[in-house]
Design a protein around this motif. Structure first.
Motif, PDB file in Angstrom:
ATOM      1  N   GLY A  63       0.809  -1.219   0.000  1.00 45.40           N
ATOM      2  CA  GLY A  63       0.000   0.000   0.000  1.00 45.40           C
ATOM      3  C   GLY A  63       0.839   1.265   0.000  1.00 45.40           C
ATOM      4  N   GLY A  64       0.176   2.396  -0.048  1.00 47.76           N
ATOM      5  CA  GLY A  64       0.860   3.688   0.019  1.00 47.76           C
ATOM      6  C   GLY A  64       1.458   4.135  -1.306  1.00 47.76           C
ATOM      7  N   ASP A  65       2.215   5.218  -1.239  1.00 44.48           N
ATOM      8  CA  ASP A  65       2.856   5.796  -2.420  1.00 44.48           C
ATOM      9  C   ASP A  65       4.325   5.403  -2.452  1.00 44.48           C
ATOM     10  OD1 ASP A  65       0.474   7.211  -2.816  1.00 44.48           O
ATOM     11  OD2 ASP A  65       1.203   8.994  -1.768  1.00 44.48           O
ATOM     12  N   VAL A  66       4.837   5.139  -3.662  1.00 47.63           N
ATOM     13  CA  VAL A  66       6.276   4.986  -3.826  1.00 47.63           C
ATOM     14  C   VAL A  66       6.754   6.108  -4.737  1.00 47.63           C
ATOM     15  CG1 VAL A  66       8.110   3.604  -4.848  1.00 47.63           C
ATOM     16  CG2 VAL A  66       6.388   2.522  -3.425  1.00 47.63           C
ATOM     17  N   VAL A  67       7.785   6.826  -4.298  1.00 43.83           N
ATOM     18  CA  VAL A  67       8.301   7.949  -5.084  1.00 43.83           C
ATOM     19  C   VAL A  67       9.669   7.567  -5.651  1.00 43.83           C
ATOM     20  CG1 VAL A  67       8.982  10.381  -5.034  1.00 43.83           C
ATOM     21  CG2 VAL A  67       7.124   9.579  -3.550  1.00 43.83           C
ATOM     22  N   VAL A  68       9.852   7.756  -6.956  1.00 47.74           N
ATOM     23  CA  VAL A  68      11.180   7.570  -7.564  1.00 47.74           C
ATOM     24  C   VAL A  68      11.542   8.826  -8.363  1.00 47.74           C
ATOM     25  CG1 VAL A  68      10.944   5.050  -7.728  1.00 47.74           C
ATOM     26  CG2 VAL A  68      10.271   6.485  -9.670  1.00 47.74           C
ATOM     27  N   LEU A 110       4.720  13.072 -11.927  1.00 49.04           N
ATOM     28  CA  LEU A 110       3.771  12.211 -12.627  1.00 49.04           C
ATOM     29  C   LEU A 110       3.228  11.204 -11.616  1.00 49.04           C
ATOM     30  CD1 LEU A 110       2.674  11.181 -15.418  1.00 49.04           C
ATOM     31  CD2 LEU A 110       4.750   9.807 -15.572  1.00 49.04           C
ATOM     32  N   VAL A 111       1.896  11.121 -11.539  1.00 43.23           N
ATOM     33  CA  VAL A 111       1.287  10.215 -10.556  1.00 43.23           C
ATOM     34  C   VAL A 111       0.584   9.074 -11.284  1.00 43.23           C
ATOM     35  CG1 VAL A 111      -0.407  10.029  -8.694  1.00 43.23           C
ATOM     36  CG2 VAL A 111       0.964  12.116  -8.921  1.00 43.23           C
ATOM     37  N   LEU A 112       0.935   7.833 -10.954  1.00 47.06           N
ATOM     38  CA  LEU A 112       0.369   6.658 -11.622  1.00 47.06           C
ATOM     39  C   LEU A 112      -0.221   5.681 -10.611  1.00 47.06           C
ATOM     40  CD1 LEU A 112       3.484   5.785 -13.830  1.00 47.06           C
ATOM     41  CD2 LEU A 112       1.539   7.224 -14.464  1.00 47.06           C
ATOM     42  N   ILE A 113      -1.201   4.937 -11.053  1.00 49.09           N
ATOM     43  CA  ILE A 113      -1.622   3.780 -10.265  1.00 49.09           C
ATOM     44  C   ILE A 113      -0.459   2.802 -10.336  1.00 49.09           C
ATOM     45  CG2 ILE A 113      -3.282   1.885 -10.110  1.00 49.09           C
ATOM     46  CD1 ILE A 113      -5.201   3.979 -10.352  1.00 49.09           C
ATOM     47  N   ALA A 114      -0.083   2.213  -9.214  1.00 50.71           N
ATOM     48  CA  ALA A 114       1.089   1.335  -9.221  1.00 50.71           C
ATOM     49  C   ALA A 114       0.850   0.144 -10.140  1.00 50.71           C
ATOM     50  CB  ALA A 114       1.387   0.860  -7.806  1.00 50.71           C
ATOM     51  N   PRO A 115       1.845  -0.144 -10.997  1.00 50.81           N
ATOM     52  CA  PRO A 115       1.690  -1.289 -11.898  1.00 50.81           C
ATOM     53  C   PRO A 115       1.664  -2.601 -11.114  1.00 50.81           C
ATOM     54  CG  PRO A 115       3.928  -0.404 -12.007  1.00 50.81           C
ATOM     55  CD  PRO A 115       3.136   0.531 -11.141  1.00 50.81           C
ATOM     56  N   ASP A 138       0.281   1.297  -3.744  1.00 47.79           N
ATOM     57  CA  ASP A 138      -0.950   1.684  -4.434  1.00 47.79           C
ATOM     58  C   ASP A 138      -0.664   2.627  -5.599  1.00 47.79           C
ATOM     59  OD1 ASP A 138      -2.614   0.290  -2.687  1.00 47.79           O
ATOM     60  OD2 ASP A 138      -2.631   1.957  -1.258  1.00 47.79           O
ATOM     61  N   ARG A 139       0.264   3.565  -5.341  1.00 45.21           N
ATOM     62  CA  ARG A 139       0.536   4.555  -6.381  1.00 45.21           C
ATOM     63  C   ARG A 139       2.046   4.688  -6.586  1.00 45.21           C
ATOM     64  NH1 ARG A 139      -2.384  10.041  -6.105  1.00 45.21           N
ATOM     65  NH2 ARG A 139      -1.024  10.351  -4.320  1.00 45.21           N
ATOM     66  N   LEU A 140       2.407   4.984  -7.820  1.00 47.76           N
ATOM     67  CA  LEU A 140       3.809   5.233  -8.154  1.00 47.76           C
ATOM     68  C   LEU A 140       3.928   6.704  -8.524  1.00 47.76           C
ATOM     69  CD1 LEU A 140       6.691   4.295  -8.907  1.00 47.76           C
ATOM     70  CD2 LEU A 140       5.806   3.795 -11.207  1.00 47.76           C
ATOM     71  N   ILE A 141       4.821   7.398  -7.861  1.00 46.11           N
ATOM     72  CA  ILE A 141       4.979   8.826  -8.112  1.00 46.11           C
ATOM     73  C   ILE A 141       6.368   9.079  -8.672  1.00 46.11           C
ATOM     74  CG2 ILE A 141       5.032  11.096  -6.984  1.00 46.11           C
ATOM     75  CD1 ILE A 141       2.784  10.011  -5.212  1.00 46.11           C
ATOM     76  N   VAL A 142       6.404   9.655  -9.864  1.00 47.72           N
ATOM     77  CA  VAL A 142       7.670   9.864 -10.559  1.00 47.72           C
ATOM     78  C   VAL A 142       7.985  11.362 -10.532  1.00 47.72           C
ATOM     79  CG1 VAL A 142       8.920   9.474 -12.707  1.00 47.72           C
ATOM     80  CG2 VAL A 142       7.030   7.950 -12.076  1.00 47.72           C
ATOM     81  N   ALA A 143       9.118  11.701  -9.942  1.00 46.60           N
ATOM     82  CA  ALA A 143       9.483  13.110  -9.812  1.00 46.60           C
ATOM     83  C   ALA A 143      10.664  13.426 -10.710  1.00 46.60           C
ATOM     84  CB  ALA A 143       9.820  13.433  -8.361  1.00 46.60           C
ATOM     85  N   GLY A 144      10.554  14.520 -11.472  1.00 48.92           N
ATOM     86  CA  GLY A 144      11.603  14.908 -12.412  1.00 48.92           C
ATOM     87  C   GLY A 144      12.710  15.705 -11.740  1.00 48.92           C
ATOM     88  N   LEU A 145      13.949  15.416 -12.187  1.00 49.88           N
ATOM     89  CA  LEU A 145      15.108  16.147 -11.669  1.00 49.88           C
ATOM     90  C   LEU A 145      15.676  17.115 -12.704  1.00 49.88           C
ATOM     91  CD1 LEU A 145      17.017  13.140 -10.050  1.00 49.88           C
ATOM     92  CD2 LEU A 145      15.502  14.750  -8.903  1.00 49.88           C
ATOM     93  N   GLY A 146      15.176  16.999 -13.953  1.00 54.90           N
ATOM     94  CA  GLY A 146      15.700  17.857 -15.012  1.00 54.90           C
ATOM     95  C   GLY A 146      17.028  17.344 -15.538  1.00 54.90           C
TER      96      GLY A 146
END
Ligand code: BES
Ligand code: MN
Ligand code: ZN
Length: 512
Positions: free
Chosen positions: A31-36, A77-82, A88-96
Motif C-alpha cells: 500500500g501507500g505511495d512509492v516515489v522515484v 507524474l502520478v500513476l496507479i502502481a503497476p 498503491d501509487r507510483l509517483i515519478v518526480a523529475g530532476l531535469g
C-alpha cells in the motif's frame, strides 16, 4: 506551540503534521505511495529499478509518453502502481537535465512532491538520483521541503477533516543509503523548520489573540531552549525614553512591549549580531485611518517580529555557535481619544525629534527606538531589521523579492547570497542624501513620511537616521512576509519569510 508541537531536537520522530523518517533501502511495504526520481531520459535509479522490478522503467516510459511527462525539474507524474508493485501509487518526480539539474532546489522538489502524495497516507521515497550518488544533505533538504509544504494553520476551524490530515501525507519514509548521515543532516533543518512554523503561526494568529503582551509571552517561551528573554513593559519603555514607539501604541487599550531575546552560543568576548523586527500586531493606520478593504490583512504587520522570533528559535534549537540578539517592538496602532495626531511632535530615544505627519507611517517610529536601543546597549557587529514597512515595496518588487537597503556592501552581498541559496530572494534598493532630504521637517528634526514617490526609500532613510556607524541592513518584507502567493514549500498566508534566509546568513559567515 498550538497546532505544531515543537521539536527542535531534530529527532526523526517529529510531532508535526507529517511523520518523517530516514531508513535504509527496503522493499516498500504494502500500500501507500512509492516515489522515484528520474532525469530527462525518464530512467529511474538502479536501486529503485532493482527494488521495484525491471519493468519499472518501461512502465514509466509508457506513462510519460501518454502524459507528455518530460522529467523536467520539479514536474511530478502520478500513476496507479503497476502490477507486481506492492504500493498503491507510483509517483515519478523529475530532476531535469544539464543546467536545470545542476541548479535543482531539493527543498522545492520536496514541496512539489509532497503536494502530490496521498492525503493521510504513507509514502516511501526511494531517495536515489539516477547517475549520481544523492547526498545525505540533498535528502535532508528534500525532507525540509516536504515538511514546509505540509504546514496548515487550522486551529480555529472547529470542523476538522480528520480523515485526510489536512491534505498532507501522514508519514513519509525516505529510503537512503546512509540513514545515519541523513539524520545528522536533518537535525539542523528540523530546527529551522520549527522556526519557520513558529513564525507562520504568529503571522496567521488573529489580532484579538495576538496583541502585544500576548506576543511577548509567546516569545518568552524561547527560554525553554536556553534563550534569555527580557520583556520591557510601558513603564520600562518610558524610563528608556522610547517615546516614538510609545506614541504609536498610545491609542490602544493593549499596552506596548519590547522583547529582547539573547542566544549566547559563542564565547562571551564575541560581539553579538542583532536582528530587529517590526511587531505592529494590528495596523488600522491610527487617526490617518486605512480604508476598510483588506484591512484584516494588517494582522500580519508583525511579520518582521515573527521572523525574528522564529530565527531565534532556529538558532537556539540547532545550538548555533553565535551570539545573537533578537529585539522586537510590539504595538497596536489604533484610532482613539488618546491616539497620536498628525502634527504631534515626539522625542525619540536617540534625542531626535519627529513630526508625525501620517499616523499610518508607524512602523518606522517603532523601529527607530528599538534600533537605537540595540545599537546603544549591545554594540552589535551588525543589525538587520525586518519590517512590513511600506505598500510601496509591493509596487516596486511585487511578491518575489524583499527590498534590501544597507549602509554596508559586504553585509548586503552576504544577505543577497543567502537569498540565492535559500530562494528567499532580496533586491537591493538605493539610499542617498537626496532621498534623506525629503524627510526634513519644518518643525522638528524630521517628519515620518517623505511623500508618495520613493516611499520605501524614504522609509529606509528614516531608519538610517537611527543607525550610527553600525553595519546595518533593512529588509522591507511587506510583499513577502504575508499574503504572498503560495509556493512549492508554502501554502500558508503567513509565509515565515526570512527565517531560512537569516539562518543561512548566520551559518555561512558568523559561526565560530
Ligand atoms: N503596514 C503598512 C505597510 C503595508 C502595506 C504592509 C501593505 C503590508 C501590506 C505600513 O505601516 C503603512 O501603512 N505604510 C504606509 C506608509 C505611508 C503612510 C507613508 C503605506 O505604505 O502606505
Ligand atoms: Mn501603517
Ligand atoms: Zn504598518
Amino acid at each position: 506551540m498550538p497546532g505544531h508541537a515543537q521539536n527542535g531536537n531534530g529527532d526523526d520522530d517529529m510531532a508535526h503534521n507529517v511523520k518523517l523518517e530516514f531508513k535504509p533501502y527496503d522493499k516498500p511495504a504494502e500500500g501507500g505511495d512509492v516515489v522515484v526520481f528520474v532525469g530527462a531520459d525518464r530512467k529511474s535509479a538502479p536501486s529503485a529499478a532493482g527494488l521495484l522490478g525491471a519493468e519499472l522503467d518501461e512502465t514509466i516510459a509508457r506513462a510519460a509518453e501518454l502524459e507528455r511527462f518530460k522529467g523536467k525539474a520539479k514536474s511530478v507524474l502520478v500513476l496507479i502502481a503497476p502490477g507486481g508493485l506492492a504500493a498503491d501509487r507510483l509517483i515519478v518526480a523529475g530532476l531535469g537535465e544539464g543546467e536545470e539539474r545542476a541548479r535543482l532546489d531539493w527543498t522545492a522538489l520536496g514541496g512539489a512532491v509532497c503536494a502530490r502524495l496521498s492525503a493521510g497516507g504513507h509514502a516511501h521515497v526511494l531517495f536515489e538520483a539516477p547517475g549520481e550518488a544523492a547526498s545525505a544533505e540533498n535528502a535532508a533538504d528534500f525532507a525540509l521541503g516536504v515538511l514546509l509544504r505540509s504546514y496548515r494553520f487550522d486551529r480555529y476551524k472547529t470542523k476538522k477533516k480528520d480523515d485526510d490530515n489536512g491534505g498532507a501525507p501522514a508519514r513519509v519514509t525516505i529510503h537512503v543509503s546512509d540513514p545515519a548521515a541523513a539524520k545528522r543532516a536533518w537535525k539542523s533543518r528540523a530546527a529551522v523548520a520549527d522556526g519557520v512554523f513558529l513564525a507562520r503561526d504568529l503571522v496567521n494568529e488573529p489580532p484579538n489573540v495576538l496583541y502585544p503582551a500576548a506576543f511577548a509571552e509567546r516569545a518568552a517561551e524561547l527560554s525553554r531552549l536556553g534563550v534569555d528573554v527580557e520583556i520591557l513593559d510601558e513603564k520600562a519603555l518610558k524610563k528608556l525614553g522610547m517615546r516614538a514607539l510609545l506614541g504609536v501604541g498610545q491609542g490602544s487599550h493593549n499596552e506596548s512591549r519590547v522583547v529582547i531575546m539573547r542566544w549566547n552560543g559563542a564565547r562571551d568576548d564575541v560581539k553579538p549580531i542583532a536582528f530587529v523586527g517590526k511587531g505592529v500586531t494590528f495596523d488600522t493606520g491610527g487617526i490617518s485611518i486605512k480604508p476598510a478593504q483588506n484591512m484584516e490583512d494588517m494582522k500580519g504587520d508583525m511579520a518582521g517580529a515573527a521572523c525574528v522570533v522564529g530565527l531565534m528559535h532556529a538558532l537556539a534549537a540547532r545550538k548555533a555557535k553565535v551570539n545573537a540578539i533578537g529585539a522586537i517592538g510590539l504595538v497596536e496602532n489604533m484610532p482613539d481619544g488618546r491616539a497620536q495626531r498628525p502634527g504631534d511632535i515626539v522625542t525619540s530615544m536617540s534625542g531626535q525629534t519627529i513630526e508625525i505627519v501620517n499616523t499610518d507611517a508607524e512602523g518606522r517610529l517603532v523601529l527607530a527606538d528599538v534600533l537605537w536601543h540595540v545599537q546603544d546597549k549591545y554594540g552589535p557587529a551588525f543589525m538587520v531589521d525586518l519590517a512590513t514597512l511600506t505598500g510601496a515595496i509591493l509596487v516596486a518588487l511585487g511578491t518575489e523579492h524583499a527590498g534590501l537597503f544597507s549602509n554596508n556592501d559586504e553585509l548586503a552581498e552576504r544577505i543577497a547570497a543567502a537569498g540565492r541559496a535559500t530562494g528567499e530572494k532580496v533586491w537591493r534598493m538605493p539610499l542617498a542624501p537626496e532621498y534623506d532630504k525629503l524627510i526634513d521637517s519644518k518643525f522638528a528634526d524630521m517628519k515620518n513620511t517623505g511623500g508618495r514617490n520613493g516611499g520605501s526609500i524614504t522609509a529606509a532613510q528614516f531608519l538610517q537616521r537611527f543607525v550610527n556607524n553600525t553595519p546595518w541592513a533593512h529588509l522591507d518584507i511587506a510583499g513577502t512576509g504575508m499574503s504572498s502567493p503560495s509556493s512549492d514549500i508554502n501554502q500558508s498566508w503567513g509565509s515565515g519569510w526570512g527565517v531560512r534566509l537569516l539562518d543561512q546568513l548566520v551559518k555561512d559567515h558568523y559561526e565560530s
